[in-house]
Design an enzyme around this catalytic site. Structure first.
Site, PDB file in Angstrom:
ATOM      1  N   HIS A   1       0.822  -1.211   0.000  1.00 39.38           N
ATOM      2  CA  HIS A   1       0.000   0.000   0.000  1.00 39.38           C
ATOM      3  C   HIS A   1       0.856   1.260   0.000  1.00 39.38           C
ATOM      4  O   HIS A   1       0.350   2.354   0.276  1.00 39.38           O
ATOM      5  CB  HIS A   1      -0.958   0.015   1.205  1.00 39.38           C
TER       6      HIS A   1
HETATM    7  S1  FES Z   1       1.718  -0.636   3.311  1.00 39.45           S
HETATM    8 FE1  FES Z   1       0.065  -1.940   3.633  1.00 39.45          FE
HETATM    9  S2  FES Z   1       1.029  -3.714   4.301  1.00 39.45           S
HETATM   10 FE2  FES Z   1       2.672  -2.386   4.028  1.00 39.45          FE
END
Ligand code: FES
Length: 225
Positions: free
Chosen positions: A191
């Protein structure tokens, strides 16, 4: 006159004979009934003879036997409880292979400066970074107050050139990529979380810095766990 005498004698004799007959009939019946009552009374009050069931040993012997039985039962119960607790503790204690996994040892001489090594410890990746002098200086010049999870670099390392941390993103648990991201540290592609060269979160959804595990450094030996 003769007739009336005869009737009178009849009248007198009839009841007399009837009374005597009644007495003759009722007297034996009364005796029978009385005898039955007497027998029932005797039967109900008669105590059976239990003498042949009576114990012939003394009261002292009975008491000794009772104490012996209680003592034996107590001993057996205690032995059984002790065996159960021992088995339980033996099952609960970690086996040799589990204890071996509880700690990990790494020879730090095998990691060149400026390089990362990832090892597996308790099923999780552990990042070991041999930091350069420039990286250490970079980690120390950050304004800690601006960080999402404020921590100085000194709080995260035991020796400045060695950074040891769990390779698990604090957002949802992905494994970040080393030597990547906007801050020269680690980048989580799941993410888009960016960690700096001290493993602190600088950008993205992760809420916390990468976790530092328990470890010790003895000369050139790193012991994790
Ligand atoms: S940014 Fe979502 S799991 Fe690492």
């Amino acid at each position: 006159m003769l007739m009336s005498r005869t009737l009178t004698s009849l009248v007198r004799t009839v009841p007399r004979s009837t009374k005597s007959r009644a007495a003759a009939v009722t007297q034996p019946l009364f005796h029978i009934s009385q005898n039955k009552d007497e027998q029932q009374r005797q039967h109900s009050t008669q105590v059976p003879d239990f003498s042949k069931y009576k114990k012939h040993s003394s009261g002292e012997a009975s008491r000794t036997f009772s104490y012996m039985m209680i003592g034996t039962t107590g001993l057996l119960t205690a032995a059984s409880a002790q065996a159960t607790v021992s088995d339980f503790l033996a099952n609960m204690s970690a086996s040799a292979d589990v204890l071996a996994l509880a700690k990990a040892e790494v020879d730090l001489n095998s990691i060149p400066e400026g390089k990362n090594v990832t090892i597996k410890w308790r099923g999780k990746p552990v990042f070991i970074r041999h930091r350069t002098t420039a990286e250490i200086a970079d980690a120390n010049q950050v304004n800690v107050q601006e960080l999402r999870d404020p921590q100085t670099d000194a709080e995260r390392v035991k020796e400045p050139e060695w950074l040891v941390m769990l390779g698990v993103c604090t957002h949802l648990g992905c494994v970040p990529i080393g030597e990547a991201g906007d801050y020269g540290g680690w980048y989580c592609p799941c993410h888009g979380s960016h960690y700096d060269i001290s493993g602190r979160i600088r950008k993205g959804p992760a809420p916390l810095n990468l976790e530092i595990p328990e470890y010790a450094i003895n000369d050139s030996l790193l012991i994790i766990g």
